[in-house]
Design a protein around this motif. Structure first.
Motif, PDB file in Angstrom:
ATOM      1  N   VAL A  67       0.829  -1.202   0.000  1.00  0.00           N
ATOM      2  CA  VAL A  67       0.000   0.000   0.000  1.00  0.00           C
ATOM      3  C   VAL A  67       0.864   1.253   0.000  1.00  0.00           C
ATOM      4  CG1 VAL A  67      -1.648   1.339   1.382  1.00  0.00           C
ATOM      5  CG2 VAL A  67      -1.965  -1.134   1.103  1.00  0.00           C
ATOM      6  N   GLU A  68       1.895   1.261   0.834  1.00  0.00           N
ATOM      7  CA  GLU A  68       2.756   2.437   0.913  1.00  0.00           C
ATOM      8  C   GLU A  68       3.423   2.723  -0.425  1.00  0.00           C
ATOM      9  OE1 GLU A  68       6.039   4.307   4.006  1.00  0.00           O
ATOM     10  OE2 GLU A  68       5.901   2.126   3.780  1.00  0.00           O
ATOM     11  N   LYS A  69       3.849   1.688  -1.116  1.00  0.00           N
ATOM     12  CA  LYS A  69       4.482   1.876  -2.420  1.00  0.00           C
ATOM     13  C   LYS A  69       3.474   2.350  -3.469  1.00  0.00           C
ATOM     14  CE  LYS A  69       8.195  -1.531  -1.839  1.00  0.00           C
ATOM     15  NZ  LYS A  69       8.750  -2.829  -2.324  1.00  0.00           N
ATOM     16  N   GLU A  70       2.220   1.881  -3.350  1.00  0.00           N
ATOM     17  CA  GLU A  70       1.190   2.321  -4.292  1.00  0.00           C
ATOM     18  C   GLU A  70       1.024   3.841  -4.216  1.00  0.00           C
ATOM     19  OE1 GLU A  70      -0.034   0.484  -6.471  1.00  0.00           O
ATOM     20  OE2 GLU A  70      -0.281  -1.557  -5.750  1.00  0.00           O
ATOM     21  N   VAL A  71       0.867   4.358  -3.008  1.00  0.00           N
ATOM     22  CA  VAL A  71       0.713   5.799  -2.825  1.00  0.00           C
ATOM     23  C   VAL A  71       1.997   6.523  -3.224  1.00  0.00           C
ATOM     24  CG1 VAL A  71       0.247   7.625  -1.157  1.00  0.00           C
ATOM     25  CG2 VAL A  71      -0.989   5.458  -0.983  1.00  0.00           C
ATOM     26  N   GLY A  72       3.122   5.964  -2.838  1.00  0.00           N
ATOM     27  CA  GLY A  72       4.395   6.605  -3.132  1.00  0.00           C
ATOM     28  C   GLY A  72       4.744   6.650  -4.598  1.00  0.00           C
ATOM     29  N   TYR A  73       4.286   5.640  -5.351  1.00  0.00           N
ATOM     30  CA  TYR A  73       4.616   5.597  -6.774  1.00  0.00           C
ATOM     31  C   TYR A  73       4.129   6.847  -7.500  1.00  0.00           C
ATOM     32  CZ  TYR A  73       4.699   4.162 -11.659  1.00  0.00           C
ATOM     33  OH  TYR A  73       4.914   4.112 -13.015  1.00  0.00           O
ATOM     34  N   TYR A  74       2.880   7.200  -7.269  1.00  0.00           N
ATOM     35  CA  TYR A  74       2.299   8.347  -7.967  1.00  0.00           C
ATOM     36  C   TYR A  74       2.885   9.668  -7.454  1.00  0.00           C
ATOM     37  CZ  TYR A  74      -1.019   5.054  -9.958  1.00  0.00           C
ATOM     38  OH  TYR A  74      -1.573   4.003 -10.641  1.00  0.00           O
ATOM     39  N   VAL A  75       3.174   9.712  -6.158  1.00  0.00           N
ATOM     40  CA  VAL A  75       3.783  10.928  -5.599  1.00  0.00           C
ATOM     41  C   VAL A  75       5.167  11.152  -6.206  1.00  0.00           C
ATOM     42  CG1 VAL A  75       4.678  11.989  -3.495  1.00  0.00           C
ATOM     43  CG2 VAL A  75       2.462  10.815  -3.446  1.00  0.00           C
ATOM     44  N   GLY A 127      -1.758   0.973   9.322  1.00  0.00           N
ATOM     45  CA  GLY A 127      -1.614  -0.416   9.740  1.00  0.00           C
ATOM     46  C   GLY A 127      -1.590  -1.402   8.590  1.00  0.00           C
ATOM     47  N   LEU A 128      -1.953  -0.935   7.392  1.00  0.00           N
ATOM     48  CA  LEU A 128      -1.992  -1.808   6.205  1.00  0.00           C
ATOM     49  C   LEU A 128      -0.902  -1.460   5.198  1.00  0.00           C
ATOM     50  CD1 LEU A 128      -5.861  -1.675   5.587  1.00  0.00           C
ATOM     51  CD2 LEU A 128      -4.594  -3.514   6.708  1.00  0.00           C
ATOM     52  N   LYS A 129      -0.004  -0.560   5.555  1.00  0.00           N
ATOM     53  CA  LYS A 129       0.915  -0.004   4.560  1.00  0.00           C
ATOM     54  C   LYS A 129       1.851  -1.042   3.947  1.00  0.00           C
ATOM     55  CE  LYS A 129       4.507   1.533   7.816  1.00  0.00           C
ATOM     56  NZ  LYS A 129       5.279   2.718   8.265  1.00  0.00           N
ATOM     57  N   ASP A 130       2.114  -2.146   4.656  1.00  0.00           N
ATOM     58  CA  ASP A 130       3.013  -3.176   4.128  1.00  0.00           C
ATOM     59  C   ASP A 130       2.271  -4.302   3.424  1.00  0.00           C
ATOM     60  OD1 ASP A 130       5.297  -1.860   5.143  1.00  0.00           O
ATOM     61  OD2 ASP A 130       4.964  -2.746   7.122  1.00  0.00           O
ATOM     62  N   ARG A 131       0.930  -4.231   3.396  1.00  0.00           N
ATOM     63  CA  ARG A 131       0.125  -5.272   2.740  1.00  0.00           C
ATOM     64  C   ARG A 131       0.007  -5.015   1.252  1.00  0.00           C
ATOM     65  NH1 ARG A 131      -3.891  -7.465   6.057  1.00  0.00           N
ATOM     66  NH2 ARG A 131      -4.559  -8.601   4.190  1.00  0.00           N
ATOM     67  N   ASP A 132      -0.121  -6.086   0.477  1.00  0.00           N
ATOM     68  CA  ASP A 132      -0.397  -5.963  -0.950  1.00  0.00           C
ATOM     69  C   ASP A 132      -1.846  -5.514  -1.112  1.00  0.00           C
ATOM     70  OD1 ASP A 132      -1.045  -6.407  -3.683  1.00  0.00           O
ATOM     71  OD2 ASP A 132       0.494  -7.943  -3.839  1.00  0.00           O
ATOM     72  N   ALA A 133      -2.074  -4.414  -1.813  1.00  0.00           N
ATOM     73  CA  ALA A 133      -3.419  -3.853  -1.936  1.00  0.00           C
ATOM     74  C   ALA A 133      -4.385  -4.829  -2.593  1.00  0.00           C
ATOM     75  CB  ALA A 133      -3.370  -2.553  -2.732  1.00  0.00           C
ATOM     76  N   ARG A 134      -3.882  -5.707  -3.437  1.00  0.00           N
ATOM     77  CA  ARG A 134      -4.755  -6.665  -4.134  1.00  0.00           C
ATOM     78  C   ARG A 134      -5.341  -7.709  -3.197  1.00  0.00           C
ATOM     79  NH1 ARG A 134      -0.211  -5.616  -6.590  1.00  0.00           N
ATOM     80  NH2 ARG A 134      -0.138  -4.700  -8.674  1.00  0.00           N
ATOM     81  N   LEU A 135      -4.717  -7.879  -2.021  1.00  0.00           N
ATOM     82  CA  LEU A 135      -5.184  -8.889  -1.065  1.00  0.00           C
ATOM     83  C   LEU A 135      -6.045  -8.296   0.036  1.00  0.00           C
ATOM     84  CD1 LEU A 135      -1.917 -11.023  -0.695  1.00  0.00           C
ATOM     85  CD2 LEU A 135      -3.862 -11.393  -2.232  1.00  0.00           C
ATOM     86  N   LEU A 136      -6.328  -7.005  -0.058  1.00  0.00           N
ATOM     87  CA  LEU A 136      -7.174  -6.354   0.943  1.00  0.00           C
ATOM     88  C   LEU A 136      -8.640  -6.568   0.607  1.00  0.00           C
ATOM     89  CD1 LEU A 136      -5.291  -2.950   1.344  1.00  0.00           C
ATOM     90  CD2 LEU A 136      -5.079  -4.993   2.777  1.00  0.00           C
ATOM     91  N   SER A 137      -9.507  -6.273   1.565  1.00  0.00           N
ATOM     92  CA  SER A 137     -10.948  -6.333   1.302  1.00  0.00           C
ATOM     93  C   SER A 137     -11.335  -5.243   0.310  1.00  0.00           C
ATOM     94  CB  SER A 137     -11.733  -6.144   2.596  1.00  0.00           C
ATOM     95  OG  SER A 137     -11.624  -4.809   3.055  1.00  0.00           O
ATOM     96  N   GLY A 138     -12.526  -5.370  -0.272  1.00  0.00           N
ATOM     97  CA  GLY A 138     -12.964  -4.392  -1.262  1.00  0.00           C
ATOM     98  C   GLY A 138     -12.994  -2.980  -0.723  1.00  0.00           C
TER      99      GLY A 138
END
Length: 596
Positions: free
Chosen positions: A404-412, A435-446
């Motif tokens: 998650v952290e990388k997802e946000v950081g990529y665009y920034v 608390g979810l920043k190290d999780r893969d966003a694809r594996l999170l709930s909708g």
């Protein structure tokens, strides 16, 4: 008591790479003919629970699994997903992954054909008819709207004629009239054909109208299973978990709380409009006419900066048959700085297409479109990204990194924004993603995926923010949080526009509403103008919220858009202040609204 079809005994499950079980010692029994809603906040384990029903757990998701799951008399451990899928139809939260064939009819007959059913064509045609998709049976799936794709996924599940039908967020991308149509179909399947229906649902009004019982999930456990009215009357328990009962139920609960007579255990509250109307008609109250506010004065558009100008904009695409299919047919609209714009309308009205045009993702086939002072002619999507941020209807389309952290950081980082790390951490905190920043966003709930997508768009802080169905798949507590997030955006973004079916979000947030139907704008104005026009709402496939409808039924002097407004009319005599709000009433109102 009917025979049990789903029997879970002490089931626990932990996803690979996680230390915390997403299901913890779950025991649950559902019977033939049940119509059950599974509720809970995002991340409570609702979707994971339902993946036990067709064998995806333990066969597809191979985490740490303990306990026993028996589905239609078969152990899920010894029965394959293919065997169980004959009995259990499943429509997933990410339903587009279920659409595997190029055309609508090909897709709906795919499963019965592969199971060798001789009547596969008849099964598919019947399922399409039930979903209202017969007129698009020869269309390519990529040409359908998001709502039509959702209907097609449900039709594919129905084509197998399963004993159990599980739908994860059945109406998340449907306009209110189509949503009601879907639940009417599910009700008929349940009552006339004896199907067992299980829905994961955040919309309490639909639960109240259609479901027989409710299962509450909390932190991976089944907190309780209760009859629907008893479940929805547990207001304090639900609010404590960020789950909101129907508006009429909340209003009655607040009414009791205002009288310092909160319901004791077992007290049932109204959950339907008719019950709510009788409830408030029976209250010994004085209507407080002094609290009626005049509609806000709207600044003349001529003195505001024009950030989007669309003149006779048209959009068509060429079908495989080389015919032009119109999506937008002469749209004229101007958006100004400082506006909070909601674009509403039924599925296929052109809402998402208009947003994509403004973002530069697609180009108009006719007309003139200027965004933030730039004509879209010759402007690449990459250049437009510096002015406009578009958050997709399906959040996973925005994910390219492994956390998650990388997802946000990529665009920034891609936009070379200043104070990158500070900006990233601030956004993660604002959207409750730390608390979810190290999780893969694809594996999170909708719902968690939706928050990640919104965080990505907000981190860039563009001039114009476009959100396509921003509250789809979110629990009601997170939707309420979205109101705060959208308000916060005003200090960073000149204009925010959303395409949505969420009428409560529109009523509480939008300063301007644009109504679309069949590719054109049919109305444009303030919420007082739009929501008081019942014929307009019907034409656009929309329905008023429960609170708006209750306001009309009770003959209140104005339509109420929030519980705060409604409670200000229905107060005990001793708190009523017809000539203006007194100290006692203000104190009481603060006490009430703080609960929500």
């Amino acid at each position: 008591m009917h025979e049990p079809l789903i029997e879970l005994s002490h089931v626990s499950f932990t996803y690979p790479g996680s230390d915390q079980p997403v299901l913890s010692d779950v025991s649950l029994t559902l019977h033939r003919g049940d119509f059950t809603a599974i509720i809970g906040s995002n991340g409570s384990g609702k979707s994971t629970l339902c993946k036990l029903f067709n064998g995806l757990i333990p066969h597809y998701y191979t985490g740490d699994y303990f306990g026993e799951s028996v589905i239609c008399g078969q152990s899920s451990e010894t029965s394959s997903v293919a065997e169980l899928s004959r009995k259990v139809g499943y429509v997933y939260q990410d339903f587009e992954n279920q659409l595997v064939r190029p055309t609508v009819l090909d897709d709906v007959v795919f499963t019965p054909l592969n199971y060798g059913y001789a009547d596969y064509q008849a099964r598919g045609q019947k399922a399409l008819m039930m979903m209202g998709l017969s007129n698009v049976k020869d269309e390519f799936i990529w040409s359908l709207s998001g709502g039509q794709k959702h209907l097609l996924a449900l039709a594919g599940a129905l084509a197998m004629d399963p004993d159990i039908l599980v739908i994860d967020e059945p109406i998340s991308q449907l306009d209110p009239q189509h949503a009601r149509h879907i639940y009417d179909i599910l009700k008929r399947l349940n009552e006339d054909y004896g199907k067992t229906i299980v829905v994961i649902e955040h919309h309490a009004e639909f639960i109240a109208d259609y479901c027989k019982e409710v299962v509450l999930m909390d932190q991976g456990k089944v907190a309780w299973k209760r009859p629907t009215r008893e479940a929805l009357s547990s207001v304090e328990t639900l609010l404590g978990l960020g789950i909101y009962p129907p508006q009429v139920t909340q209003a009655a609960w607040l009414d009791l709380k205002n009288r310092e007579s909160l319901p004791q255990g077992g007290t049932l509250l109204p959950v339907h409009i008719t019950e709510g109307e009788k409830w408030f008609q029976s209250r010994q109250v004085t209507l407080t006419h002094g609290n009626i506010e005049k509609p806000p004065v709207v600044t003349e558009p001529s003195i505001q900066k024009k950030v989007v100008v669309a003149e006779d904009v048209r959009l068509s695409y060429r079908t495989i048959h080389k015919k032009m299919h119109p999506v937008l047919d002469g749209v004229n609209v101007t958006l100004h700085s400082g506006e909070a714009v909601a674009i509403i309308g039924n599925n296929g009205a052109g809402k998402s297409s208009l947003l994509k045009l403004i973002a530069g993702i697609v180009k108009p086939t006719g007309g003139y479109l200027n965004v933030n002072g730039f004509s879209l002619k010759g402007m690449s999507p990459e250049r437009m990204a510096g002015h406009v941020s578009y958050v997709y209807q399906n959040p996973e389309e925005m994910f390219i990194e492994d956390s998650v952290e990388k997802e946000v950081g990529y665009y920034v980082h891609a936009h070379r924004l200043p104070d990158a790390e500070e900006r990233i951490q601030s956004v993660l905190e604002s959207f409750r993603l730390t608390g979810l920043k190290d999780r893969d966003a694809r594996l999170l709930s909708g719902g968690q995926q939706r928050r990640v997508a919104l965080a990505i768009g907000a981190a860039i802080q563009p001039s114009i923010m476009l959100l396509d169905e921003p509250t789809a798949n979110l629990d009601i507590a997170t939707k309420q949080e979205m109101l705060s997030v959208l308000s916060t955006l005003k200090s960073h973004v000149e204009t925010v526009a959303i395409a949505t079916h969420d009428m409560q979000l529109v009523a509480e947030w939008a300063s301007r509403i644009i109504v679309m139907h069949q590719g054109v704008v049919i109305a444009d104005g303030r919420k007082e103008q739009i929501f008081e026009d019942e014929r307009l709402l019907e034409r656009a496939g929309l329905l008023p919220t429960q609170l708006m409808e209750l306001s009309r039924c009770l003959g209140l002097p104005k339509i109420c858009y929030s519980l705060d407004e409604f409670i200000s009319f229905y107060t005990p005599r001793e708190l009523s202040q017809p000539e203006g709000e007194g100290t006692a009433w203000k104190s009481s109102k603060r006490h009430l609204t703080a609960s929500l």
